[in-house]
Design a protein around this motif. Structure first.
Motif, mmCIF file in Angstrom:
data_model
loop_
_atom_site.group_PDB
_atom_site.id
_atom_site.type_symbol
_atom_site.label_atom_id
_atom_site.label_comp_id
_atom_site.label_asym_id
_atom_site.label_seq_id
_atom_site.Cartn_x
_atom_site.Cartn_y
_atom_site.Cartn_z
ATOM 1 N N PHE A 96 0.847 -1.188 0.000
ATOM 2 C CA PHE A 96 0.000 0.000 0.000
ATOM 3 C C PHE A 96 0.889 1.246 0.000
ATOM 4 N N CYS A 97 0.344 2.356 -0.507
ATOM 5 C CA CYS A 97 1.097 3.612 -0.568
ATOM 6 C C CYS A 97 1.140 4.272 0.809
ATOM 7 N N CYS A 98 2.329 4.682 1.217
ATOM 8 C CA CYS A 98 2.522 5.256 2.551
ATOM 9 C C CYS A 98 3.320 6.552 2.471
ATOM 10 N N GLU A 99 3.274 7.317 3.550
ATOM 11 C CA GLU A 99 4.013 8.571 3.619
ATOM 12 C C GLU A 99 4.487 8.819 5.041
ATOM 13 N N VAL A 100 5.348 9.813 5.209
ATOM 14 C CA VAL A 100 5.884 10.149 6.528
ATOM 15 C C VAL A 100 4.767 10.650 7.437
ATOM 16 N N ASP A 101 4.763 10.163 8.664
ATOM 17 C CA ASP A 101 3.812 10.634 9.669
ATOM 18 C C ASP A 101 4.492 11.736 10.484
ATOM 19 N N PRO A 102 4.087 12.993 10.322
ATOM 20 C CA PRO A 102 4.747 14.101 11.021
ATOM 21 C C PRO A 102 4.603 14.036 12.541
ATOM 22 N N LEU A 103 3.667 13.230 13.029
ATOM 23 C CA LEU A 103 3.450 13.119 14.469
ATOM 24 C C LEU A 103 4.288 12.014 15.106
ATOM 25 N N SER A 104 4.937 11.210 14.279
ATOM 26 C CA SER A 104 5.735 10.099 14.796
ATOM 27 C C SER A 104 7.148 10.555 15.150
ATOM 28 N N ARG A 105 7.673 10.027 16.233
ATOM 29 C CA ARG A 105 9.039 10.344 16.643
ATOM 30 C C ARG A 105 10.060 9.450 15.945
ATOM 31 N N GLU A 106 9.585 8.404 15.311
ATOM 32 C CA GLU A 106 10.480 7.448 14.658
ATOM 33 C C GLU A 106 10.585 7.752 13.171
#
Length: 248
Positions: A96-106
């Motif tokens: 599946f298509c994914c992107e950076v999660d700005p709320l994630s610390r990792e």
């Protein structure tokens, strides 16, 4: 006389296809998150389906977050019309298509800070908790958190390179100039992927570079590729890939 009512909580488990990939079409139909049973965190649109489905984000993307509407993919170019400016990835496991999660610390990137970690192949013999353990199928591949990353590491004041030329799963367009962040990388004419130029080609011989400057592969002679060396210099190198094995 007392009557006891037994409350049964039903947990719907999404099904997986033969390749163990999450099958989103089997998820419950919904209009809002409140319609979703335990085990699902969101109600969202899916590009291939007419109605929204209940989903669990971690089943869509191992790292980062799902792009909306949710879309299945085989490689990252399936997720966008402009691969040159695309910064997401096609999850290698879930497809599946994914992107950076700005709320994630990792960070969802390899140690080079530009290659999407979860868009790469998994390493063999990875041990949970030992982030540098495992074996990469690609010669010279660098295992990080169980995934095969390019053999180069970005540090605060230096960029260290590995020995072997390495193929990433970042798609590219040979008709576009490579972005400045992709240092010592080139877009291959046949695979449509970005490769990291190592000290040695795929046959183990020293890579040959030329003094000819370029912007695109077509600016170089036949059998050469245009490599992004640093912020302002692109140079022609002998193709370290096609001459030594058949491109799949």
């Amino acid at each position: 006389m007392f009557v006891y009512f037994l409350t049964v909580q039903i947990l719907l488990i999404p099904t997986f296809n033969a390749d163990r990939n999450f099958s989103i079409s089997s998820s419950p139909i919904c209009e809002s998150a409140s319609d979703c049973p335990t085990g699902f965190s969101n109600c969202t649109a899916v590009s291939e389906l007419k109605k929204k489905r209940c989903v669990n984000a971690r089943q869509i993307c191992i790292g980062g977050k799902p792009e909306l509407p949710i879309k299945s993919c085989a490689r990252s170019r399936d997720c966008t019309k402009n691969v040159t400016e695309y910064e997401g990835w096609c999850d290698f496991e879930t497809k599946f298509c994914c992107e950076v999660d700005p709320l994630s610390r990792e960070s969802p990137m390899c140690p080079d800070r530009v290659t999407p970690l979860y868009g790469q192949e998994k390493c063999e013999e990875y041990e949970e908790g030992m982030i540098y353990s495992g074996k990469s199928e690609q010669k010279g591949g660098f295992c990080y958190k169980g995934y095969s990353c390019p053999p180069k590491i970005t540090r605060p004041k230096s960029l260290k390179f590995g020995t072997r030329t390495f193929r990433t799963n970042i798609d590219c367009d040979v008709g576009d100039k490579i972005a400045s962040k992709y240092e010592f990388m080139f877009c291959h004419n046949e695979t449509g992927n970005l490769w990291v130029m190592g000290k040695l080609n795929m046959n183990g011989d020293e890579v040959i570079k030329h003094w000819t400057l370029c912007h695109l592969n077509k600016d170089c002679l036949e059998g050469q590729v245009c490599v992004k060396e640093d912020i302002c210099r692109y140079r022609c190198y002998d193709d370290p890939v096609s001459s030594f094995f058949e491109i799949e």
